[in-house]
Design an enzyme around this catalytic site. Structure first.
Site, mmCIF file in Angstrom:
data_model
loop_
_atom_site.group_PDB
_atom_site.id
_atom_site.type_symbol
_atom_site.label_atom_id
_atom_site.label_comp_id
_atom_site.label_asym_id
_atom_site.label_seq_id
_atom_site.Cartn_x
_atom_site.Cartn_y
_atom_site.Cartn_z
ATOM 1 C CG ASP A 1 -1.640 -1.278 1.466
ATOM 2 O OD1 ASP A 1 -1.969 -1.960 0.481
ATOM 3 O OD2 ASP A 1 -1.870 -1.629 2.637
ATOM 4 C CD GLU B 1 -8.329 -3.231 -1.190
ATOM 5 O OE1 GLU B 1 -8.988 -3.444 -0.140
ATOM 6 O OE2 GLU B 1 -7.361 -3.944 -1.537
#
Length: 318
Positions: free
Chosen positions: A16, A200
């Site tokens: 991420d 997401e």
């Protein structure tokens, strides 16, 4: 000889990845194991996006057991880290914010749950529009079918009253709407069983006055994970899905070469002439998600990239 690089650009787990460009340097933050002293979120520094120096871990956690997807905004001399934490007061992942005087930290939690009315919220992405207004994009779960939308995790947006407070008026940006966004068949959730889909990892880019909200869809540990986008004329939407969105439009796995690329951020090259996408992809052993970079450009209204790349590429323009 022209400088070059080969992905990944950092050898340790850095899932991420979010990169902040500040005063000529780049600071990367990511999801990874914590430090022996209890701090969370490794932070790296670079001047060229290729060579990265570890600076330790950034967040002094306020308790909790699991920490995901930090992003950092700079505003009026201070740095604000938005992240999700699990296990505080016995709760599932909730959005929080921490504050620091320096990009490398230490970031001290402000004691705020940003979305207290949601049982699960993750992947915060702060965005400042040209007029100075801040917005926060983040993920929550949806349990109802609606039109083409599936049950699962989706993205909403809310205006920020200040750097520690949301307006409390979230609007839907995008929910799962395609087969490639499947997370898991027959997933037990909230006392029922669903074919769960996921979008997401929001990341905003503005191009020719339009707002392109990039997201990652699918299952983060499987080959269907990839990056696509929706488009609007305002940060609050409404956002539309491109007509050919039955697959990941910007980036997806390459069989035998790259597995599960996604959850990206964007930064300019050192000379400001290029846009670079920073993302993670699994190593060949599937033991960690490593940080990668590739250039993105526009062909008319369409974002284009050769990502994910696994061969030697020209380095960001300096």
């Amino acid at each position: 000889m022209q400088p070059s690089y080969v992905n990944p650009v950092y050898p340790d787990t850095m899932a991420d990845p979010f990169v902040l460009h500040h005063e000529g340097a780049y600071y990367a933050y990511g999801t990874a194991p914590g430090a022996p002293d209890g701090r969370r979120f490794p932070v790296l520094r670079s001047t060229d996006l290729v060579r990265w120096e570890p600076l330790g871990h950034a967040l002094v956690p306020p308790g909790g057991t699991d920490f995901w997807a930090p992003e950092v905004a700079f505003h009026e001399g201070r740095f604000y880290m938005y992240y999700s934490a699990q296990g505080i007061d016995g709760k599932d992942h909730q959005l929080r914010v921490a504050v620091s005087e320096a990009p490398q930290g230490p970031f001290i939690d402000a004691g705020r749950v940003l979305v207290p009315d949601q049982p699960f919220s993750i992947d915060p992405h702060p965005f400042r529009d040209a007029d100075g207004t801040w917005y926060l994009y983040y993920c929550v779960d949806f349990l109802e079918l609606e039109g083409a939308y599936r049950v699962g995790t989706g993205i909403v947006v809310d205006r920020m009253v200040d750097m520690l407070t949301l307006a409390g008026e979230p609007r839907v940006v995008v929910r799962p709407h395609a087969d490639w966004q499947l997370f898991l068949h027959d997933r037990p959730m909230y006392g029922a069983v669903y074919d769960w889909h996921t979008v997401e990892g929001a990341a905003m880019q503005v191009h020719d006055g339009r707002y392109y909200l990039f997201y990652s869809g699918g299952a983060w540990e499987r080959e269907n994970y990839g990056v696509s986008y929706v488009v609007a004329n305002h940060p609050l939407g409404p956002f539309t899905v491109p007509h050919d969105a039955q697959h990941a439009l910007l980036m997806k796995s390459v069989p035998g070469q790259v597995f599960g690329p996604g959850h990206n951020s964007f930064v300019p090259s050192p000379d400001g002439s290029e846009t670079w996408i920073v993302y993670h992809a699994w190593n060949p052993e599937r033991t960690g998600r490593l940080m990668c970079i590739d250039r993105m450009w526009w062909e008319g209204e369409t974002p284009v990239t050769h990502a994910p790349s696994w061969t030697r590429q020209p380095a960001p323009a300096a």
